[in-house]
Design a protein around this motif. Structure first.
Motif, short mmCIF file in Angstrom:
data_model
loop_
_atom_site.label_atom_id
_atom_site.label_comp_id
_atom_site.label_asym_id
_atom_site.label_seq_id
_atom_site.Cartn_x
_atom_site.Cartn_y
_atom_site.Cartn_z
N VAL A 51 0.82 -1.21 0.00
CA VAL A 51 0.00 0.00 0.00
C VAL A 51 0.86 1.27 0.00
O VAL A 51 0.43 2.33 -0.46
CB VAL A 51 -0.99 -0.03 1.19
N HIS A 52 2.10 1.16 0.48
CA HIS A 52 2.99 2.32 0.57
C HIS A 52 4.02 2.38 -0.56
O HIS A 52 4.96 3.16 -0.49
CB HIS A 52 3.75 2.30 1.90
N LYS A 53 3.84 1.55 -1.61
CA LYS A 53 4.95 1.41 -2.56
C LYS A 53 5.31 2.68 -3.34
O LYS A 53 6.43 2.81 -3.80
CB LYS A 53 4.75 0.21 -3.49
N PRO A 56 7.72 8.03 -0.67
CA PRO A 56 9.19 8.25 -0.70
C PRO A 56 9.96 7.42 0.33
O PRO A 56 11.13 7.12 0.14
CB PRO A 56 9.33 9.75 -0.40
N PHE A 57 9.27 7.01 1.40
CA PHE A 57 9.96 6.27 2.46
C PHE A 57 9.91 4.76 2.25
O PHE A 57 10.42 4.00 3.08
CB PHE A 57 9.38 6.63 3.83
N PHE A 58 9.32 4.30 1.14
CA PHE A 58 9.10 2.86 0.95
C PHE A 58 10.40 2.04 1.01
O PHE A 58 10.48 1.01 1.68
CB PHE A 58 8.37 2.61 -0.38
N ASP A 60 13.31 2.74 2.38
CA ASP A 60 13.85 2.72 3.74
C ASP A 60 13.03 1.81 4.65
O ASP A 60 13.58 1.11 5.51
CB ASP A 60 13.84 4.13 4.35
N LEU A 61 11.72 1.84 4.46
CA LEU A 61 10.82 1.01 5.28
C LEU A 61 11.12 -0.47 5.07
O LEU A 61 11.25 -1.24 6.02
CB LEU A 61 9.37 1.34 4.93
N VAL A 62 11.26 -0.86 3.80
CA VAL A 62 11.56 -2.27 3.48
C VAL A 62 12.94 -2.64 4.01
O VAL A 62 13.11 -3.72 4.60
CB VAL A 62 11.44 -2.51 1.95
N ASN A 84 -5.31 -1.59 19.91
CA ASN A 84 -3.89 -1.73 19.61
C ASN A 84 -3.32 -0.41 19.09
O ASN A 84 -2.23 0.00 19.49
CB ASN A 84 -3.68 -2.85 18.60
N ARG A 85 -4.05 0.27 18.21
CA ARG A 85 -3.55 1.54 17.67
C ARG A 85 -3.39 2.57 18.78
O ARG A 85 -2.44 3.36 18.77
CB ARG A 85 -4.51 2.09 16.59
N GLU A 86 -4.29 2.56 19.75
CA GLU A 86 -4.17 3.48 20.89
C GLU A 86 -2.93 3.17 21.72
O GLU A 86 -2.21 4.08 22.13
CB GLU A 86 -5.38 3.31 21.82
N ALA A 111 12.31 3.89 12.92
CA ALA A 111 12.44 2.84 13.94
C ALA A 111 11.40 3.12 15.01
O ALA A 111 11.69 3.73 16.04
CB ALA A 111 13.85 2.86 14.51
N ASN A 112 10.18 2.68 14.75
CA ASN A 112 9.09 3.04 15.67
C ASN A 112 8.46 1.81 16.35
O ASN A 112 7.31 1.83 16.76
CB ASN A 112 8.06 3.94 15.00
N VAL A 113 9.25 0.75 16.47
CA VAL A 113 9.02 -0.39 17.38
C VAL A 113 7.87 -1.34 17.04
O VAL A 113 8.01 -2.53 17.20
CB VAL A 113 8.87 0.10 18.86
P1 ADP Z 1 1.63 3.23 10.93
O1 ADP Z 1 2.76 2.25 11.15
O2 ADP Z 1 1.44 4.12 12.13
O3 ADP Z 1 0.35 2.56 10.50
P2 ADP Z 1 1.94 4.08 8.17
O4 ADP Z 1 1.09 2.90 7.81
O5 ADP Z 1 1.54 5.42 7.66
O6 ADP Z 1 2.09 4.20 9.77
O7 ADP Z 1 3.43 3.84 7.69
C1 ADP Z 1 4.02 2.57 7.80
C2 ADP Z 1 5.41 2.74 8.35
O8 ADP Z 1 6.21 3.47 7.41
C3 ADP Z 1 5.50 3.56 9.65
O9 ADP Z 1 5.29 2.80 10.82
C4 ADP Z 1 6.90 4.12 9.58
O10 ADP Z 1 7.85 3.17 10.05
C5 ADP Z 1 7.08 4.34 8.10
N1 ADP Z 1 6.77 5.73 7.76
C6 ADP Z 1 5.56 6.29 7.65
N2 ADP Z 1 5.62 7.59 7.32
C7 ADP Z 1 6.93 7.86 7.23
C8 ADP Z 1 7.68 9.02 6.93
N3 ADP Z 1 7.07 10.18 6.65
N4 ADP Z 1 9.03 8.93 6.91
C9 ADP Z 1 9.64 7.77 7.19
N5 ADP Z 1 8.99 6.61 7.50
C10 ADP Z 1 7.66 6.67 7.51
#
Ligand code: ADP
Ligand code: MG
Length: 132
Positions: A51-53, A56-58, A60-62, A84-86, A111-113
């Motif tokens: 969904v995030h492909k 711009p952060f895709f 790095d995320l992968v 869970n989201r809360e 790096a959000n755990v």
């Molecule tokens: P969430 O994990 O809170 O559902 P998203 O689905 O929007 O957030 O994004 C998926 C993951 O991509 C995030 O948890 C985060 O690690 C990363 N991410 C989202 N937005 C950004 C951003 N603006 N810059 C860098 N990484 C991001």
């Protein structure tokens, strides 16, 4: 009873806070009904976050999600997705509410755990992805 998918990301596993995170779920009334530790390969991470492909952060995320082992689990309970989201807090730990997992343990937005499904429909897809 609702279900949702939770992932403890590589940073959470490396910090050895799996137990602390699961305790928060359990204390909030969410039960861990399936769990496993694994390492995602690049194709799996791209597919999971498809969904995030275009974002711009895709890339790095992968890269981050494949940088180490993760713990994936199915959480079950009343309003599991929302609860869970809360407990997770906002995506960016700088704006996450104090007392949430991300506010307390995350380094930055990359790096959000934790990951958590954002809707019942995505929860179904994400649970099937790991627990077919
Ligand atoms: P969430 O994990 O809170 O559902 P998203 O689905 O929007 O957030 O994004 C998926 C993951 O991509 C995030 O948890 C985060 O690690 C990363 N991410 C989202 N937005 C950004 C951003 N603006 N810059 C860098 N990484 C991001
Ligand atoms: Mg999301």
């Amino acid at each position: 009873m609702a279900q949702t998918l939770s992932i403890i990301k590589p940073d959470g596993v490396k910090k050895r806070i799996i137990g602390k995170i699961i305790t928060r779920f359990e204390d909030a009334g969410l039960e861990v009904v399936q769990i496993k530790r694994l390492r995602l390969d690049v194709a799996q991470a791209q597919d999971f976050y498809a969904v995030h492909k275009e974002r711009p952060f895709f890339k790095d995320l992968v890269a981050f999600m494949t940088s180490g082992e993760v713990v994936v689990m199915v959480l079950e309970g009343e309003d599991a997705v929302e609860k869970n989201r809360e407990l997770m807090g906002a995506t960016d730990p700088k704006v996450a509410k104090p007392g949430t997992i991300r506010a307390d343990f995350a380094q930055n937005i990359d790096a959000n755990v934790v990951h958590g499904s954002d809707s019942a429909q995505n929860a179904q897809r994400e649970i099937a992805f790991f627990f077919a």
